[in-house]
Design a protein around this motif. Structure first.
Motif, mmCIF file in Angstrom:
data_model
loop_
_atom_site.group_PDB
_atom_site.id
_atom_site.type_symbol
_atom_site.label_atom_id
_atom_site.label_comp_id
_atom_site.label_asym_id
_atom_site.label_seq_id
_atom_site.Cartn_x
_atom_site.Cartn_y
_atom_site.Cartn_z
ATOM 1 N N ARG A 128 0.861 -1.239 0.182
ATOM 2 C CA ARG A 128 0.128 -0.016 0.104
ATOM 3 C C ARG A 128 0.695 1.089 -0.064
ATOM 4 O O ARG A 128 0.432 2.351 -0.335
ATOM 5 C CB ARG A 128 -0.998 -0.130 1.241
ATOM 6 C CG ARG A 128 -1.954 -1.085 1.150
ATOM 7 C CD ARG A 128 -2.965 -0.781 0.133
ATOM 8 N NE ARG A 128 -3.592 -1.897 -0.538
ATOM 9 C CZ ARG A 128 -4.621 -1.926 -1.355
ATOM 10 N NH1 ARG A 128 -5.147 -0.829 -1.767
ATOM 11 N NH2 ARG A 128 -5.025 -3.148 -1.680
ATOM 12 N N HIS A 130 2.646 2.936 2.475
ATOM 13 C CA HIS A 130 2.810 3.625 3.667
ATOM 14 C C HIS A 130 4.147 4.171 4.191
ATOM 15 O O HIS A 130 5.252 3.386 3.827
ATOM 16 C CB HIS A 130 2.336 2.869 5.446
ATOM 17 C CG HIS A 130 0.971 2.851 5.159
ATOM 18 N ND1 HIS A 130 -0.034 3.327 6.062
ATOM 19 C CD2 HIS A 130 0.039 1.566 4.527
ATOM 20 C CE1 HIS A 130 -1.213 2.792 5.818
ATOM 21 N NE2 HIS A 130 -1.300 1.868 4.979
ATOM 22 N N ASP A 168 -16.448 11.776 3.276
ATOM 23 C CA ASP A 168 -16.058 12.435 1.983
ATOM 24 C C ASP A 168 -15.429 14.029 2.499
ATOM 25 O O ASP A 168 -14.977 14.665 1.687
ATOM 26 C CB ASP A 168 -17.183 12.974 1.373
ATOM 27 C CG ASP A 168 -17.785 11.716 0.493
ATOM 28 O OD1 ASP A 168 -16.937 10.827 0.318
ATOM 29 O OD2 ASP A 168 -19.138 11.666 0.321
ATOM 30 N N THR A 175 -0.547 8.917 8.080
ATOM 31 C CA THR A 175 -0.558 8.254 6.895
ATOM 32 C C THR A 175 0.510 6.850 7.308
ATOM 33 O O THR A 175 0.401 5.993 6.428
ATOM 34 C CB THR A 175 -0.019 8.620 5.629
ATOM 35 O OG1 THR A 175 1.093 9.508 5.912
ATOM 36 C CG2 THR A 175 -1.287 9.910 5.135
ATOM 37 N N LEU A 179 -4.528 5.158 5.122
ATOM 38 C CA LEU A 179 -4.174 5.944 3.843
ATOM 39 C C LEU A 179 -5.545 6.440 3.406
ATOM 40 O O LEU A 179 -6.737 5.349 3.707
ATOM 41 C CB LEU A 179 -3.694 5.056 2.813
ATOM 42 C CG LEU A 179 -1.874 5.058 3.189
ATOM 43 C CD1 LEU A 179 -1.350 4.043 2.152
ATOM 44 C CD2 LEU A 179 -1.096 6.152 3.105
ATOM 45 N N PRO A 180 -5.848 7.335 2.561
ATOM 46 C CA PRO A 180 -7.352 7.477 1.821
ATOM 47 C C PRO A 180 -7.808 6.443 1.387
ATOM 48 O O PRO A 180 -8.976 6.154 1.407
ATOM 49 C CB PRO A 180 -7.050 8.666 1.120
ATOM 50 C CG PRO A 180 -5.574 9.551 1.607
ATOM 51 C CD PRO A 180 -4.831 8.252 2.030
ATOM 52 N N ASP A 181 -7.101 5.720 0.637
ATOM 53 C CA ASP A 181 -7.896 4.235 -0.210
ATOM 54 C C ASP A 181 -8.204 3.382 0.752
ATOM 55 O O ASP A 181 -9.184 2.782 0.514
ATOM 56 C CB ASP A 181 -6.647 3.803 -1.196
ATOM 57 C CG ASP A 181 -5.554 3.393 -0.988
ATOM 58 O OD1 ASP A 181 -4.785 4.072 0.079
ATOM 59 O OD2 ASP A 181 -5.078 2.168 -1.181
ATOM 60 N N GLU A 182 -7.616 3.028 1.872
ATOM 61 C CA GLU A 182 -7.968 2.227 2.863
ATOM 62 C C GLU A 182 -9.373 2.506 3.541
ATOM 63 O O GLU A 182 -10.064 1.642 3.553
ATOM 64 C CB GLU A 182 -6.865 2.047 3.758
ATOM 65 C CG GLU A 182 -5.505 1.391 3.235
ATOM 66 C CD GLU A 182 -4.312 1.309 4.211
ATOM 67 O OE1 GLU A 182 -3.248 0.584 3.983
ATOM 68 O OE2 GLU A 182 -4.388 2.405 5.014
ATOM 69 N N ALA A 184 -11.534 4.743 2.046
ATOM 70 C CA ALA A 184 -12.258 4.347 0.891
ATOM 71 C C ALA A 184 -12.825 2.874 0.611
ATOM 72 O O ALA A 184 -14.059 2.547 0.395
ATOM 73 C CB ALA A 184 -11.865 4.851 -0.364
ATOM 74 N N ILE A 185 -12.027 2.069 0.928
ATOM 75 C CA ILE A 185 -12.259 0.515 0.990
ATOM 76 C C ILE A 185 -13.414 0.281 1.889
ATOM 77 O O ILE A 185 -14.495 -0.322 1.740
ATOM 78 C CB ILE A 185 -11.090 -0.387 1.016
ATOM 79 C CG1 ILE A 185 -10.315 -0.346 -0.150
ATOM 80 C CG2 ILE A 185 -11.585 -1.888 1.437
ATOM 81 C CD1 ILE A 185 -8.975 -1.246 -0.138
ATOM 82 N N CYS A 186 -13.075 0.800 3.346
ATOM 83 C CA CYS A 186 -13.939 0.511 4.328
ATOM 84 C C CYS A 186 -15.232 1.274 4.412
ATOM 85 O O CYS A 186 -16.338 0.533 4.313
ATOM 86 C CB CYS A 186 -13.298 1.077 5.821
ATOM 87 S SG CYS A 186 -11.807 0.133 6.202
ATOM 88 N N ASP A 200 -4.778 -8.161 -0.613
ATOM 89 C CA ASP A 200 -3.626 -7.818 -1.393
ATOM 90 C C ASP A 200 -3.108 -9.471 -1.636
ATOM 91 O O ASP A 200 -3.162 -10.319 -0.847
ATOM 92 C CB ASP A 200 -2.395 -7.010 -0.607
ATOM 93 C CG ASP A 200 -2.935 -5.515 -0.481
ATOM 94 O OD1 ASP A 200 -3.363 -5.175 -1.633
ATOM 95 O OD2 ASP A 200 -2.313 -4.921 0.355
#
Length: 200
Positions: A128, A130, A168, A175, A179-182, A184-186, A200
């Motif tokens: 990811r 980090h 949002d 970080t 992370l923002p994408d993590e 977003a997944i949640c 992964d």
């Protein structure tokens, strides 16, 4: 460097041949020397970079809880160590299942009793990206939870404050932890429970 330390540690655990053990010990020494080259200040004890107990080298596990309230806001905690925000969680403790671990962390760090709904993701910290990198390999488990009650005492040693945020419109993230994408997944897993777990 970490991979070399892991190879050395695992090789020493499994190998009975004295020549192989000597080679694995040398690989471990090289890993220590490399770590010394990139470590600022006094060099700490560098043996056993991967697992201080020895044995077959395995990753550490970090469990995080994405807790949503009835309005769909996300519980976040501000870390004392860097003043930034993350999902409650941390290293899993020995003899404690990850589900128990994450609910305890939510209670201690967020002052919230939560109900576990599902696993959103099992991610690799290195994959990811980090930062900064850690001297250990880390798997990150993300659980989607819903709030049951709030108002419990916080662990003031680690946490500066707690907040509920629109997914949002998040605060500055720690970080190293999230992370923002993590997130977003949640959030996607909360909004659509039919989505598969991300691995992964």
């Amino acid at each position: 460097m970490v991979e070399l330390a892991a190879i050395a540690q695992t090789g020493l655990y499994y190998s009975a041949d004295p020549f192989d053990r000597q080679r694995y010990a040398q690989v471990g020494e090289v890993a220590e020397q490399l770590r010394a080259l990139v470590t600022a200040g006094p060099v700490p004890e560098l043996g056993r970079l991967v697992d201080p107990e020895g044995g077959h080298a395995t990753p550490k596990v970090d469990a995080r809880g994405a807790v949503f309230d009835a309005e769909g806001r996300l519980l976040m905690t501000r870390e004392r160590s860097d003043g930034l925000w993350t999902l409650p969680g941390g290293w899993c403790d020995v003899l404690e299942p990850p589900t128990t671990n994450v609910l305890r962390e939510i209670r201690e760090e967020g002052g919230v009793e939560a109900r576990l709904l599902r696993v959103a993701a099992v991610l690799d910290r290195e994959v990811r990206g980090h930062q900064p990198p850690l001297p250990v390999h880390v798997y990150k488990l993300f659980f989607v939870c819903e709030e049951v009650s709030r108002g419990g005492a916080l662990d003031a040693k680690e946490i500066l404050e707690v907040g509920w945020f629109d997914p949002d419109d998040l605060p500055p993230l720690s970080t190293a932890r999230i992370l923002p994408d993590e997130i977003a997944i949640c959030v996607a897993a909360w909004r659509d429970p039919s989505l598969p777990t991300v691995v992964d």
